[in-house]
Design a protein around this motif. Structure first.
Motif, PDB file in Angstrom:
ATOM      1  N   ALA A   2      37.177 -44.632 -31.607  1.00  0.00           N
ATOM      2  CA  ALA A   2      35.884 -44.587 -30.922  1.00  0.00           C
ATOM      3  C   ALA A   2      35.099 -43.365 -31.381  1.00  0.00           C
ATOM      4  O   ALA A   2      35.675 -42.335 -31.722  1.00  0.00           O
ATOM      5  N   GLN A   3      33.792 -43.479 -31.394  1.00  0.00           N
ATOM      6  CA  GLN A   3      32.947 -42.378 -31.844  1.00  0.00           C
ATOM      7  C   GLN A   3      32.017 -41.901 -30.728  1.00  0.00           C
ATOM      8  O   GLN A   3      31.779 -42.608 -29.754  1.00  0.00           O
ATOM      9  N   ILE A   4      31.510 -40.681 -30.924  1.00  0.00           N
ATOM     10  CA  ILE A   4      30.550 -40.078 -30.009  1.00  0.00           C
ATOM     11  C   ILE A   4      29.291 -39.790 -30.819  1.00  0.00           C
ATOM     12  O   ILE A   4      29.370 -39.455 -32.008  1.00  0.00           O
ATOM     13  N   HIS A   5      28.130 -39.912 -30.191  1.00  0.00           N
ATOM     14  CA  HIS A   5      26.881 -39.642 -30.907  1.00  0.00           C
ATOM     15  C   HIS A   5      26.589 -38.145 -30.861  1.00  0.00           C
ATOM     16  O   HIS A   5      26.557 -37.527 -29.796  1.00  0.00           O
ATOM     17  N   ASP A  19      26.787 -40.865 -35.424  1.00  0.00           N
ATOM     18  CA  ASP A  19      28.015 -41.110 -34.687  1.00  0.00           C
ATOM     19  C   ASP A  19      29.177 -40.489 -35.459  1.00  0.00           C
ATOM     20  O   ASP A  19      29.295 -40.683 -36.672  1.00  0.00           O
ATOM     21  N   ALA A  36      35.052 -39.016 -28.255  1.00  0.00           N
ATOM     22  CA  ALA A  36      34.323 -40.085 -27.573  1.00  0.00           C
ATOM     23  C   ALA A  36      34.749 -40.165 -26.110  1.00  0.00           C
ATOM     24  O   ALA A  36      35.894 -39.878 -25.758  1.00  0.00           O
ATOM     25  N   ASN A  37      33.815 -40.524 -25.258  1.00  0.00           N
ATOM     26  CA  ASN A  37      34.043 -40.738 -23.821  1.00  0.00           C
ATOM     27  C   ASN A  37      34.511 -39.481 -23.096  1.00  0.00           C
ATOM     28  O   ASN A  37      35.255 -39.554 -22.126  1.00  0.00           O
ATOM     29  N   HIS A  38      34.074 -38.326 -23.557  1.00  0.00           N
ATOM     30  CA  HIS A  38      34.416 -37.048 -22.925  1.00  0.00           C
ATOM     31  C   HIS A  38      33.707 -36.938 -21.577  1.00  0.00           C
ATOM     32  O   HIS A  38      32.640 -37.501 -21.367  1.00  0.00           O
ATOM     33  N   ASN A  73      28.072 -41.053 -23.817  1.00  0.00           N
ATOM     34  CA  ASN A  73      28.948 -40.928 -24.979  1.00  0.00           C
ATOM     35  C   ASN A  73      28.189 -40.216 -26.092  1.00  0.00           C
ATOM     36  O   ASN A  73      28.179 -40.655 -27.241  1.00  0.00           O
TER      37      ASN A  73
END
Length: 139
Positions: A2-5, A19, A36-38, A73
């Motif tokens: 999963a990635q974070i922007h 991302d 991701a999803n922190h 995210n």
């Protein structure tokens, strides 16, 4: 994975908007990493190196003073300055470092002289007080 922007923004505009897999940054209270999803949070940023990884590619940016916010995210950095490592003029940076080291040394030497003067003045005042007290007893 999963990635974070990631957004890195300076007063001059956007530096990064993509991302990524992970971001590591120089927080005022220490380095921190975000995936991701922190969980949401807000923190201050000190001057240092921010790096992020996307697939197997790692990129490094010099960032100076600002804020970071994790929300949803995404992680957004609002910083005074941001420069990719490869864009930095190394000889110019070395000269700036040397200049700063010299200035700090001069200020330190000057501060030591001021401290020496202050201590000498305090010693002279103390000796004068003792002399005055001793003379007063003799009367």
């Amino acid at each position: 994975m999963a990635q974070i922007h990631l957004e890195v923004v300076t007063p001059a505009g956007s530096v990064v908007s993509e991302d990524v897999d992970i971001v590591t940054a120089p927080g005022t209270n220490g380095e921190f990493g975000v995936l991701a999803n922190h969980a949401p949070f807000l923190t201050t940023i000190k001057t240092g190196v921010l790096h992020y990884k996307k697939d197997k590619d790692v990129k490094y940016l010099m960032v100076s003073g600002g804020f970071a916010e994790v929300s949803g995210n995404a992680i957004t950095f609002l910083v005074e300055n941001a420069e990719y490592g490869q864009e930095i003029d190394v000889p110019r940076a070395l000269l700036a470092k040397e200049r700063a080291v010299k200035q700090l040394a001069q200020e330190q030497a000057h501060a030591e002289n001021i401290n020496r003067i202050l201590v000498t003045s305090a010693l002279q005042r103390a000796m004068a007080r003792l002399a005055a007290a001793e003379r007063t007893k003799l009367q």
